[in-house]
Design a protein around this motif. Structure first.
Motif, PDB file in Angstrom:
ATOM      1  N   GLY A  17       3.733  17.578 -43.801  1.00 58.05           N
ATOM      2  CA  GLY A  17       2.472  18.243 -43.532  1.00 58.05           C
ATOM      3  C   GLY A  17       2.690  19.589 -42.872  1.00 58.05           C
ATOM      4  O   GLY A  17       3.681  19.796 -42.174  1.00 58.05           O
ATOM      5  N   GLY A  18       1.760  20.506 -43.087  1.00 50.44           N
ATOM      6  CA  GLY A  18       1.897  21.822 -42.486  1.00 50.44           C
ATOM      7  C   GLY A  18       0.775  22.770 -42.854  1.00 50.44           C
ATOM      8  O   GLY A  18       0.942  23.988 -42.777  1.00 50.44           O
ATOM      9  N   GLY A  19      -0.363  22.214 -43.271  1.00 52.14           N
ATOM     10  CA  GLY A  19      -1.523  23.059 -43.540  1.00 52.14           C
ATOM     11  C   GLY A  19      -1.254  24.120 -44.587  1.00 52.14           C
ATOM     12  O   GLY A  19      -0.716  23.846 -45.663  1.00 52.14           O
ATOM     13  N   ALA A  20      -1.614  25.359 -44.265  1.00 52.90           N
ATOM     14  CA  ALA A  20      -1.523  26.463 -45.223  1.00 52.90           C
ATOM     15  C   ALA A  20      -0.091  26.762 -45.657  1.00 52.90           C
ATOM     16  O   ALA A  20       0.118  27.450 -46.662  1.00 52.90           O
ATOM     17  N   ARG A  21       0.886  26.245 -44.934  1.00 48.37           N
ATOM     18  CA  ARG A  21       2.277  26.458 -45.331  1.00 48.37           C
ATOM     19  C   ARG A  21       2.646  25.689 -46.596  1.00 48.37           C
ATOM     20  O   ARG A  21       3.721  25.873 -47.163  1.00 48.37           O
ATOM     21  N   GLY A  22       1.742  24.820 -47.043  1.00 48.55           N
ATOM     22  CA  GLY A  22       2.043  23.937 -48.157  1.00 48.55           C
ATOM     23  C   GLY A  22       2.362  24.626 -49.460  1.00 48.55           C
ATOM     24  O   GLY A  22       2.956  24.013 -50.355  1.00 48.55           O
ATOM     25  N   GLY A 188      -2.106  12.490 -40.978  1.00 42.56           N
ATOM     26  CA  GLY A 188      -0.959  11.583 -40.951  1.00 42.56           C
ATOM     27  C   GLY A 188       0.170  12.051 -40.070  1.00 42.56           C
ATOM     28  O   GLY A 188       1.029  11.256 -39.653  1.00 42.56           O
ATOM     29  N   GLY A 189       0.185  13.361 -39.747  1.00 40.04           N
ATOM     30  CA  GLY A 189       1.249  13.896 -38.906  1.00 40.04           C
ATOM     31  C   GLY A 189       1.238  13.374 -37.486  1.00 40.04           C
ATOM     32  O   GLY A 189       2.222  13.550 -36.759  1.00 40.04           O
ATOM     33  N   VAL A 190       0.144  12.717 -37.054  1.00 38.58           N
ATOM     34  CA  VAL A 190       0.129  12.188 -35.691  1.00 38.58           C
ATOM     35  C   VAL A 190       1.125  11.042 -35.538  1.00 38.58           C
ATOM     36  O   VAL A 190       1.459  10.666 -34.416  1.00 38.58           O
ATOM     37  N   ARG A 191       1.583  10.482 -36.660  1.00 39.14           N
ATOM     38  CA  ARG A 191       2.582   9.411 -36.600  1.00 39.14           C
ATOM     39  C   ARG A 191       3.792   9.659 -37.485  1.00 39.14           C
ATOM     40  O   ARG A 191       4.885   9.169 -37.197  1.00 39.14           O
ATOM     41  N   ASP A 192       3.617  10.412 -38.579  1.00 37.81           N
ATOM     42  CA  ASP A 192       4.732  10.562 -39.523  1.00 37.81           C
ATOM     43  C   ASP A 192       4.542  11.834 -40.343  1.00 37.81           C
ATOM     44  O   ASP A 192       4.021  11.797 -41.451  1.00 37.81           O
ATOM     45  N   VAL A 193       4.958  12.964 -39.785  1.00 40.84           N
ATOM     46  CA  VAL A 193       4.709  14.250 -40.438  1.00 40.84           C
ATOM     47  C   VAL A 193       5.586  14.438 -41.675  1.00 40.84           C
ATOM     48  O   VAL A 193       5.218  15.156 -42.612  1.00 40.84           O
ATOM     49  N   LEU A 194       6.750  13.787 -41.724  1.00 44.32           N
ATOM     50  CA  LEU A 194       7.650  13.856 -42.886  1.00 44.32           C
ATOM     51  C   LEU A 194       7.854  12.429 -43.392  1.00 44.32           C
ATOM     52  O   LEU A 194       8.667  11.689 -42.850  1.00 44.32           O
ATOM     53  N   PRO A 195       7.126  12.008 -44.428  1.00 43.84           N
ATOM     54  CA  PRO A 195       7.049  10.586 -44.792  1.00 43.84           C
ATOM     55  C   PRO A 195       8.243  10.051 -45.588  1.00 43.84           C
ATOM     56  O   PRO A 195       8.137   9.712 -46.774  1.00 43.84           O
ATOM     57  N   LEU A 196       9.373   9.918 -44.905  1.00 43.60           N
ATOM     58  CA  LEU A 196      10.551   9.309 -45.522  1.00 43.60           C
ATOM     59  C   LEU A 196      10.435   7.786 -45.550  1.00 43.60           C
ATOM     60  O   LEU A 196      10.885   7.135 -46.492  1.00 43.60           O
ATOM     61  N   LEU A 212       8.305  21.782 -43.726  1.00 41.99           N
ATOM     62  CA  LEU A 212       7.416  22.914 -43.455  1.00 41.99           C
ATOM     63  C   LEU A 212       7.392  23.257 -41.973  1.00 41.99           C
ATOM     64  O   LEU A 212       6.802  24.257 -41.577  1.00 41.99           O
ATOM     65  N   TYR A 213       8.008  22.395 -41.158  1.00 45.40           N
ATOM     66  CA  TYR A 213       7.965  22.523 -39.698  1.00 45.40           C
ATOM     67  C   TYR A 213       6.523  22.600 -39.208  1.00 45.40           C
ATOM     68  O   TYR A 213       6.159  23.434 -38.381  1.00 45.40           O
ATOM     69  N   GLY A 214       5.701  21.702 -39.751  1.00 44.72           N
ATOM     70  CA  GLY A 214       4.313  21.607 -39.326  1.00 44.72           C
ATOM     71  C   GLY A 214       4.177  20.806 -38.047  1.00 44.72           C
ATOM     72  O   GLY A 214       5.116  20.134 -37.608  1.00 44.72           O
TER      73      GLY A 214
END
Length: 370
Positions: A17-22, A188-196, A212-214
């Protein structure tokens, strides 16, 4: 150029996740398509989930067009000009009274109205195409009402649920949170920003993680033996997470494309993309010749060049890891930066040397000292 990953395998993608950086992730997708890399699954958090839906649907041209023309009011109920000036800190043309009224409304409503994003998802995301896809899509969000993370398989959701959960996954802290079927959700980033985790739990063993370093929490994940996780990460700036500007998105897509090319083909460089074709011996000869030209008045011996000058150069250029190939690439890149050479193409060493010239290489050697 030779691929550094096995093109006969299928890969899963974890989209941070990273908003507009997507937009960066769409550029990465382009590079993967060109390399004919097969994607079997996508897991996404926040904007990663939205991009995951586009990738699962398989319409790259539409995804590229959407991101190339994006603007603030497609995501939030805001005035594009006001939002642009506000985020840039340019208050000269702002109607401050009107702005204060809007900010007061945002505070009163507990966040920015994202009705435009809800409508965008319904217009763009085709549940039938996702169900018919040969790719799996996993959406990561967080149920505030149930206080638990959700890892949802898109093909298990009804049409309206799919749209709702994509929106739920993308509820950035600045957005107004609304109930969906009686429950509240958060990004979802409140628990898992990079969903591996969801990909590993579902048995995928070759995973490309798109950073994205969101904002958010990196969930600790144990990588099982036999599972390979490859990371593609931006080395340039992607802008703010609310910077939904077409110009910035186009830059981010371009960066994502070239950074993924770097990953796929093992390109050298930090700012530039260098297809290293020299052998260690050819790189050594280039370095020695460059030092001898730059230090002609010093009459250095080969031993002094190898034991003193080149180690000192590697330290100054922060290229102490690797061999002569890496050091030659670092020296050429430093010369290219001085010449302000465009980074948006892939160069061989000889192509970059022709573009910058021997004189610029010698200028770098003179500027870094001994």
């Amino acid at each position: 150029m030779n691929l550094q990953i096995d093109p006969t395998l299928s890969y899963a993608m974890a989209l941070e996740g990273g908003g507009a950086r997507g937009a960066y992730q769409i550029g990465a997708w382009k590079a993967l398509l060109e390399a004919d890399i097969h994607i079997s699954a996508v897991a996404g958090t926040s904007v990663g989930a939205l991009n995951g839906a586009l990738i699962t649907m398989g319409d790259f041209e539409r995804a590229q067009e959407l991101w190339s023309t994006i603007h603030y009011s497609e995501v939030m109920d805001v005035d594009d000009g006001e939002m642009r000036d506000l985020l840039r800190g340019d208050f000269r043309d702002l109607d401050l009274h009107r702005l204060m009224d809007r900010l007061t409304a945002v505070i009163h409503n507990r966040g920015l109205d994202v009705t435009p994003l809800r409508n965008w998802i319904r217009q763009v995301v085709d549940p039938a195409a996702i169900r018919a896809s040969d790719k799996e899509l996993f959406i990561v969000t967080y149920s505030v009402s149930d206080q638990k993370e959700l890892e949802l398989r898109a093909k298990d959701l009804k049409d309206s649920e799919l749209h709702d959960m994509l929106l739920a996954s993308a509820y950035l802290p600045a957005f107004r949170v609304e109930r969906m079927e009686g429950k509240l959700y958060a990004d979802g980033g409140v628990r898992d920003v990079l969903p591996l985790h969801v990909l590993i739990a579902n048995g995928y063993t070759s995973i490309i993680a798109m950073r994205l370093y969101g904002p958010g929490i990196m969930r600790p994940v144990r990588i099982p033996e036999g599972t390979n996780v490859y990371t593609v990460a931006p080395k340039g700036k992607l802008g703010g997470i609310l910077e939904f500007e077409a110009e910035q998105s186009q830059k981010n897509m371009r960066l994502g494309y070239y950074d993924t090319k770097r990953f796929l083909y093992g390109l050298k460089g930090e700012t530039y993309y260098i297809d290293a074709q020299w052998s260690e011996e050819e790189a050594r000869q280039f370095l020695c010749a460059a030092v001898q030209r730059a230090d002609a008045s010093w009459d250095l011996s080969l031993r002094a060049i190898h034991e003193q000058r080149l180690p000192a150069l590697a330290k100054r250029l922060e290229a102490e890891k690797g061999g002569y190939i890496e050091l030659a690439a670092a020296l050429l890149e430093a010369a290219a930066l001085r010449r302000e050479l465009s980074p948006w193409q892939i160069y061989t060493e000889r192509e970059m040397l022709r573009a910058v010239g021997d004189g610029e290489v010698e200028n770098v050697l003179a500027s870094v000292g001994r």
